[in-house]
Structure formats: C-alpha cells, structure tokens
Design a protein around this motif. Structure first.
Motif, PDB file in Angstrom:
ATOM      1  N   GLN A  37     -38.411 -59.044 -60.385  1.00 43.84           N
ATOM      2  CA  GLN A  37     -39.441 -58.836 -59.530  1.00 43.84           C
ATOM      3  C   GLN A  37     -39.580 -60.238 -58.640  1.00 43.84           C
ATOM      4  O   GLN A  37     -39.487 -59.696 -57.179  1.00 43.84           O
ATOM      5  N   ALA A  38     -39.806 -61.438 -59.448  1.00 43.49           N
ATOM      6  CA  ALA A  38     -40.037 -63.034 -58.652  1.00 43.49           C
ATOM      7  C   ALA A  38     -39.127 -62.997 -58.030  1.00 43.49           C
ATOM      8  O   ALA A  38     -38.771 -63.552 -57.000  1.00 43.49           O
ATOM      9  N   VAL A  39     -37.985 -63.117 -58.729  1.00 49.43           N
ATOM     10  CA  VAL A  39     -36.505 -63.239 -58.447  1.00 49.43           C
ATOM     11  C   VAL A  39     -35.920 -62.177 -56.487  1.00 49.43           C
ATOM     12  O   VAL A  39     -35.501 -63.524 -56.462  1.00 49.43           O
ATOM     13  N   SER A  40     -36.424 -61.450 -56.886  1.00 47.72           N
ATOM     14  CA  SER A  40     -35.900 -60.301 -55.598  1.00 47.72           C
ATOM     15  C   SER A  40     -36.696 -61.096 -54.856  1.00 47.72           C
ATOM     16  O   SER A  40     -36.607 -61.406 -53.722  1.00 47.72           O
ATOM     17  N   ALA A  41     -38.632 -61.551 -54.777  1.00 45.49           N
ATOM     18  CA  ALA A  41     -38.414 -61.768 -53.436  1.00 45.49           C
ATOM     19  C   ALA A  41     -38.749 -63.074 -53.544  1.00 45.49           C
ATOM     20  O   ALA A  41     -38.757 -63.654 -52.133  1.00 45.49           O
ATOM     21  N   ALA A  42     -37.684 -64.101 -54.398  1.00 40.54           N
ATOM     22  CA  ALA A  42     -37.821 -65.141 -53.736  1.00 40.54           C
ATOM     23  C   ALA A  42     -36.261 -65.134 -53.242  1.00 40.54           C
ATOM     24  O   ALA A  42     -36.520 -66.097 -51.784  1.00 40.54           O
ATOM     25  N   THR A  43     -35.858 -64.662 -53.176  1.00 42.44           N
ATOM     26  CA  THR A  43     -34.812 -64.281 -52.823  1.00 42.44           C
ATOM     27  C   THR A  43     -34.936 -63.365 -51.134  1.00 42.44           C
ATOM     28  O   THR A  43     -34.315 -64.105 -49.816  1.00 42.44           O
ATOM     29  N   LEU A  44     -35.546 -63.039 -51.220  1.00 37.79           N
ATOM     30  CA  LEU A  44     -36.460 -62.228 -49.718  1.00 37.79           C
ATOM     31  C   LEU A  44     -36.685 -63.043 -49.032  1.00 37.79           C
ATOM     32  O   LEU A  44     -36.663 -63.348 -47.674  1.00 37.79           O
ATOM     33  N   LEU A  45     -38.042 -64.304 -49.575  1.00 34.29           N
ATOM     34  CA  LEU A  45     -38.361 -64.712 -49.003  1.00 34.29           C
ATOM     35  C   LEU A  45     -37.474 -66.117 -47.804  1.00 34.29           C
ATOM     36  O   LEU A  45     -37.683 -66.521 -46.760  1.00 34.29           O
ATOM     37  N   ASP A  46     -36.782 -66.476 -49.412  1.00 35.29           N
ATOM     38  CA  ASP A  46     -35.601 -67.476 -48.321  1.00 35.29           C
ATOM     39  C   ASP A  46     -34.498 -66.974 -47.695  1.00 35.29           C
ATOM     40  O   ASP A  46     -33.696 -67.597 -46.674  1.00 35.29           O
ATOM     41  N   ALA A  47     -34.234 -65.691 -47.506  1.00 34.70           N
ATOM     42  CA  ALA A  47     -33.675 -65.235 -46.831  1.00 34.70           C
ATOM     43  C   ALA A  47     -34.303 -64.960 -45.190  1.00 34.70           C
ATOM     44  O   ALA A  47     -34.141 -65.202 -44.036  1.00 34.70           O
ATOM     45  N   MET A  48     -35.730 -64.447 -45.194  1.00 37.85           N
ATOM     46  CA  MET A  48     -36.326 -64.272 -44.136  1.00 37.85           C
ATOM     47  C   MET A  48     -36.264 -65.622 -43.665  1.00 37.85           C
ATOM     48  O   MET A  48     -36.039 -65.981 -42.588  1.00 37.85           O
ATOM     49  N   GLN A  49     -36.277 -67.052 -44.484  1.00 40.56           N
ATOM     50  CA  GLN A  49     -36.553 -67.991 -43.811  1.00 40.56           C
ATOM     51  C   GLN A  49     -35.533 -69.034 -42.986  1.00 40.56           C
ATOM     52  O   GLN A  49     -35.534 -69.812 -42.054  1.00 40.56           O
ATOM     53  N   GLN A  50     -34.378 -68.434 -43.345  1.00 34.93           N
ATOM     54  CA  GLN A  50     -33.507 -69.059 -43.036  1.00 34.93           C
ATOM     55  C   GLN A  50     -32.827 -68.248 -41.713  1.00 34.93           C
ATOM     56  O   GLN A  50     -32.126 -68.587 -40.246  1.00 34.93           O
ATOM     57  N   SER A  51     -32.948 -66.697 -41.593  1.00 34.52           N
ATOM     58  CA  SER A  51     -33.188 -65.682 -40.568  1.00 34.52           C
ATOM     59  C   SER A  51     -33.516 -66.248 -39.177  1.00 34.52           C
ATOM     60  O   SER A  51     -33.481 -66.217 -38.487  1.00 34.52           O
ATOM     61  N   MET A  52     -35.505 -66.762 -39.359  1.00 37.63           N
ATOM     62  CA  MET A  52     -36.249 -67.249 -38.990  1.00 37.63           C
ATOM     63  C   MET A  52     -36.714 -69.530 -39.086  1.00 37.63           C
ATOM     64  O   MET A  52     -37.674 -69.293 -39.523  1.00 37.63           O
ATOM     65  N   PRO A  53     -35.871 -69.792 -37.982  1.00 34.03           N
ATOM     66  CA  PRO A  53     -35.718 -71.424 -38.265  1.00 34.03           C
ATOM     67  C   PRO A  53     -37.658 -71.610 -37.722  1.00 34.03           C
ATOM     68  O   PRO A  53     -37.583 -71.276 -37.067  1.00 34.03           O
ATOM     69  N   GLN A  54     -37.864 -72.939 -38.273  1.00 26.12           N
ATOM     70  CA  GLN A  54     -39.348 -72.911 -37.843  1.00 26.12           C
ATOM     71  C   GLN A  54     -39.143 -74.330 -36.499  1.00 26.12           C
ATOM     72  O   GLN A  54     -37.886 -74.669 -36.961  1.00 26.12           O
ATOM     73  N   PRO A  55     -39.126 -73.615 -35.887  1.00 29.31           N
ATOM     74  CA  PRO A  55     -39.201 -74.550 -34.815  1.00 29.31           C
ATOM     75  C   PRO A  55     -39.509 -76.502 -34.748  1.00 29.31           C
ATOM     76  O   PRO A  55     -40.991 -76.609 -35.825  1.00 29.31           O
ATOM     77  N   GLN A  56     -39.105 -77.743 -34.216  1.00 31.68           N
ATOM     78  CA  GLN A  56     -40.279 -78.733 -34.095  1.00 31.68           C
ATOM     79  C   GLN A  56     -41.229 -78.847 -34.260  1.00 31.68           C
ATOM     80  O   GLN A  56     -41.268 -78.433 -33.146  1.00 31.68           O
ATOM     81  N   LEU A  57     -41.584 -79.866 -35.117  1.00 33.24           N
ATOM     82  CA  LEU A  57     -43.323 -80.324 -34.971  1.00 33.24           C
ATOM     83  C   LEU A  57     -43.164 -81.165 -33.535  1.00 33.24           C
ATOM     84  O   LEU A  57     -41.710 -82.489 -32.746  1.00 33.24           O
ATOM     85  N   ALA A  58     -44.142 -81.216 -32.507  1.00 28.16           N
ATOM     86  CA  ALA A  58     -43.878 -81.864 -31.188  1.00 28.16           C
ATOM     87  C   ALA A  58     -44.398 -83.453 -31.574  1.00 28.16           C
ATOM     88  O   ALA A  58     -44.791 -83.500 -33.152  1.00 28.16           O
ATOM     89  N   THR A  59     -43.543 -84.764 -30.939  1.00 30.28           N
ATOM     90  CA  THR A  59     -43.425 -85.579 -31.775  1.00 30.28           C
ATOM     91  C   THR A  59     -44.230 -86.603 -30.422  1.00 30.28           C
ATOM     92  O   THR A  59     -44.595 -87.651 -30.367  1.00 30.28           O
TER      93      THR A  59
END
Length: 71
Positions: A37-59
C-alpha cells in the motif's frame, strides 16, 4: 497419571504453539500488505505531481515576494 489430563495438557500446548505460529504469519502478511500500500500510494502521489506541475514562485513584484509575520 490421568491420561485425559495428559491429553488435555498436550492439546493445550499444541494449540498455543499453533496460535503463536499463526499470529507470526499473520503479522508478516500484514507487513507485506502495508508495504504494498505504501508503494502504491507513493506511485499515485508521484503521478499526481507529474500531471499537475507546480507554478514557479514569484521573484519580482509586490505579490508573493514578501511575508508578513506577527508574533
């Protein structure tokens, strides 16, 4: 010595040993299930992060570059 008492003692000892082995086996299976279950959860979280990239921080500018804190 009473044969029935001896059989009862042997039966109880055998049942306790069997229960101990069964409990150990159940714990091993539970740990493997939790690891899967831990491996499955980590895989799911990685897939979510790759499909929804974070915007760049304001500089630069006034929005998002300052942090106001009060204690």
């Amino acid at each position: 010595m009473d044969v029935a008492l001896t059989n009862s003692i042997v039966s109880t000892a055998t049942n306790l040993a069997s229960a101990k082995t069964s409990d150990a086996l159940n714990m091993v299976v539970l740990k493997k299930a939790l690891d899967m279950q831990a491996v499955s959860a980590a895989t799911l979280l990685d897939a979510m992060q790759q499909s929804m990239p974070q915007p760049q921080l304001a500089t630069s500018g006034t929005l998002g570059t300052n942090v106001n804190t009060f204690a």
